[in-house]
Design a protein around this motif. Structure first.
Motif, PDB file in Angstrom:
ATOM      1  N   ALA A  81      -5.010  -1.366  -3.025  1.00  0.00           N
ATOM      2  CA  ALA A  81      -3.914  -0.840  -3.838  1.00  0.00           C
ATOM      3  C   ALA A  81      -3.497  -1.894  -4.853  1.00  0.00           C
ATOM      4  O   ALA A  81      -3.374  -3.070  -4.509  1.00  0.00           O
ATOM      5  CB  ALA A  81      -2.727  -0.470  -2.950  1.00  0.00           C
ATOM      6  N   HIS A 118      -0.472   2.838  -3.332  1.00  0.00           N
ATOM      7  CA  HIS A 118      -1.748   3.554  -3.190  1.00  0.00           C
ATOM      8  C   HIS A 118      -1.581   4.987  -3.671  1.00  0.00           C
ATOM      9  O   HIS A 118      -0.586   5.647  -3.364  1.00  0.00           O
ATOM     10  CB  HIS A 118      -2.246   3.519  -1.738  1.00  0.00           C
ATOM     11  N   ARG A 138      -8.382   0.012   2.584  1.00  0.00           N
ATOM     12  CA  ARG A 138      -7.418   0.304   1.518  1.00  0.00           C
ATOM     13  C   ARG A 138      -7.445  -0.805   0.468  1.00  0.00           C
ATOM     14  O   ARG A 138      -7.518  -1.981   0.794  1.00  0.00           O
ATOM     15  CB  ARG A 138      -5.985   0.367   2.053  1.00  0.00           C
ATOM     16  N   ILE A 159       0.837  -1.207   0.000  1.00  0.00           N
ATOM     17  CA  ILE A 159       0.000   0.000   0.000  1.00  0.00           C
ATOM     18  C   ILE A 159       0.867   1.250   0.000  1.00  0.00           C
ATOM     19  O   ILE A 159       0.605   2.205  -0.734  1.00  0.00           O
ATOM     20  CB  ILE A 159      -0.976  -0.018   1.201  1.00  0.00           C
TER      21      ILE A 159
END
Length: 187
Positions: free
Chosen positions: A69, A21, A67, A17
């Motif tokens: 990603a 991200h 999250r 991430i």
């Protein structure tokens, strides 16, 4: 290209991430993390699922995809969001939610069986910004977002009853069965 869902540790998910991200850092903790790998066993994306950020949804039966990603691999987002949904439902959660920015279309979510719940979720109110003497810059973190949801139709809907403490107290301890005898060593 076929993508497979694979297990993923929190530390590996956080690292991925942090590297991939677009606008967020990794979350501190997670209930579970998951990854997808391609035909060559290369990890192409990860997702982190935890407790809802909004207290309103913290009912013990709702979790949030915090999250997702990817490295840009086609269908990786849909594969991750679908996997998160299936895992959450297998764990007995009633609802799973996530948020997107308005400029993110949501095709991956729709493809994974999610529905848009609100296109005006989160963010700060106009009252916050209009107060005299307060200069607050609106960031992506506080931007108004779209909330997406998926419901587990098979989840338990009644209240859960946990064993009472009295049941635990009724268990006989080992000390009650076989008391410890201290021998003074005799002379």
């Amino acid at each position: 290209m076929n993508l497979r869902v694979i297990p993923c540790t929190q530390s590996r998910a956080k690292q991925f991430i942090a590297e991939h991200h677009r606008h967020h850092t990794p979350k501190v903790g997670a209930i579970f993390t998951v990854a997808v790998a391609d035909n060559d066993n290369v990890v192409r994306g990860v997702a982190s699922v935890g407790w809802p950020v909004a207290r309103y949804y913290s009912d013990g039966f709702t979790i949030e995809v915090n999250r997702v990603a990817t490295d840009g691999c086609k269908n990786a987002c849909s594969a991750l969001l679908g996997a998160c949904r299936r895992i959450a439902f297998a764990m007995g959660y009633r609802r799973i939610i996530t948020y997107t920015l308005h400029e993110e279309g949501g095709a991956s979510l729709r493809g994974a069986g999610w529905i848009m719940d609100s296109d005006n979720a989160g963010g700060r109110s106009d009252l916050w910004h209009s107060r005299e003497g307060r200069s607050v810059e609106m960031s992506e973190r506080h931007a108004v977002k779209c909330r997406w949801v998926s419901y587990n139709r098979k989840a338990l809907t009644d209240s859960v009853v946990w064993p009472e403490q009295a049941t635990k107290d009724r268990q006989v301890s080992l000390l009650e069965v076989a008391p410890i005898v201290v021998d003074g060593g005799g002379s």
